[in-house]
Design a protein around this motif. Structure first.
Motif, PDB file in Angstrom:
ATOM      1  N   PHE A  91      43.398  53.130  41.382  1.00  0.00           N
ATOM      2  CA  PHE A  91      44.641  51.693  40.999  1.00  0.00           C
ATOM      3  C   PHE A  91      45.215  50.553  41.767  1.00  0.00           C
ATOM      4  O   PHE A  91      44.591  49.759  41.658  1.00  0.00           O
ATOM      5  N   ILE A  92      45.298  51.130  42.915  1.00  0.00           N
ATOM      6  CA  ILE A  92      45.322  50.449  44.107  1.00  0.00           C
ATOM      7  C   ILE A  92      43.939  49.622  44.654  1.00  0.00           C
ATOM      8  O   ILE A  92      43.871  48.394  45.242  1.00  0.00           O
ATOM      9  N   ALA A  93      43.389  50.797  44.809  1.00  0.00           N
ATOM     10  CA  ALA A  93      41.596  50.214  45.382  1.00  0.00           C
ATOM     11  C   ALA A  93      41.811  48.567  45.234  1.00  0.00           C
ATOM     12  O   ALA A  93      40.898  47.893  45.610  1.00  0.00           O
ATOM     13  N   PHE A  94      42.147  48.311  43.991  1.00  0.00           N
ATOM     14  CA  PHE A  94      41.370  47.211  42.817  1.00  0.00           C
ATOM     15  C   PHE A  94      42.382  46.063  43.234  1.00  0.00           C
ATOM     16  O   PHE A  94      42.164  45.732  42.676  1.00  0.00           O
ATOM     17  N   ILE A  95      43.590  46.636  43.013  1.00  0.00           N
ATOM     18  CA  ILE A  95      44.711  45.533  43.885  1.00  0.00           C
ATOM     19  C   ILE A  95      44.218  44.251  44.898  1.00  0.00           C
ATOM     20  O   ILE A  95      44.076  45.514  46.356  1.00  0.00           O
ATOM     21  N   PRO A  96      44.555  43.280  45.254  1.00  0.00           N
ATOM     22  CA  PRO A  96      43.796  42.317  46.152  1.00  0.00           C
ATOM     23  C   PRO A  96      45.510  42.343  46.863  1.00  0.00           C
ATOM     24  O   PRO A  96      45.831  41.039  46.673  1.00  0.00           O
ATOM     25  N   MET A  97      45.283  43.294  48.242  1.00  0.00           N
ATOM     26  CA  MET A  97      46.616  42.965  48.984  1.00  0.00           C
ATOM     27  C   MET A  97      45.840  43.664  50.023  1.00  0.00           C
ATOM     28  O   MET A  97      45.074  44.176  50.552  1.00  0.00           O
TER      29      MET A  97
END
Length: 164
Positions: A45-51
């Protein structure tokens, strides 16, 4: 196979010494199906968030959820400097599709990205949200499916060994 390898690692004497030395709570290193599945879900889930600093977000989730932290951190590495440009481009195009906006002509340069972030921000994060949800749920169910299949195969082999 994955389950057996995780069990071998968890029995490692060096790992036990590390845990004891740094007083790491054992639930964050547990290698059962539930903990590994949750770790894969959270990490994907976090891997796909651009941040920036996605790994810090995984660490920040520790007080709220119990999961295998090393596996979740490793899943965050799916978005790395080599995979980020195609991932974020795909997310941007998907977000543009969902919102019905016309995508801009994209150049894979930092300069283009910093000049156009205002124009692509909403589309990018709509696409990122979609892939975060879909990708993490698929990974979660796939891990559960593979884990259960592995357990069933082991039980079947064990039963066959007892009969002979």
């Amino acid at each position: 196979m994955v389950r057996k390898n995780l069990k071998k690692i968890s029995r490692s004497q060096k790992l036990k010494e590390f845990i004891k030395k740094y007083k790491v709570p054992s639930e964050y290193l547990s290698t059962n199906r539930k903990m590994v599945s949750k770790a894969v879900f959270i990490g994907m889930f976090i891997a796909f968030i651009p941040m920036p600093m996605q790994m810090l977000l995984v660490i920040a989730m520790m007080p709220f959820f119990k999961f295998n932290v090393p596996i979740a951190l490793a899943m965050c590495w799916l978005s790395n400097p080599l995979t980020m440009p195609p991932m974020y481009y795909m997310e941007y195009l998907t977000g543009s599709f969902f919102l019905g906006s016309k995508p801009l002509e994209v150049e894979m340069t930092v300069e283009w990205f910093s000049n156009n972030i205002d124009a692509i921000f909403i589309d990018l994060y709509v696409g990122a949200f979609f892939y975060s949800i879909v990708g993490s749920l698929l990974a979660y169910f796939l891990v559960n499916f593979i884990w259960r299949g592995s357990v069933e195969r082991d039980k079947k082999l064990h039963r066959n060994d007892r009969k002979t």
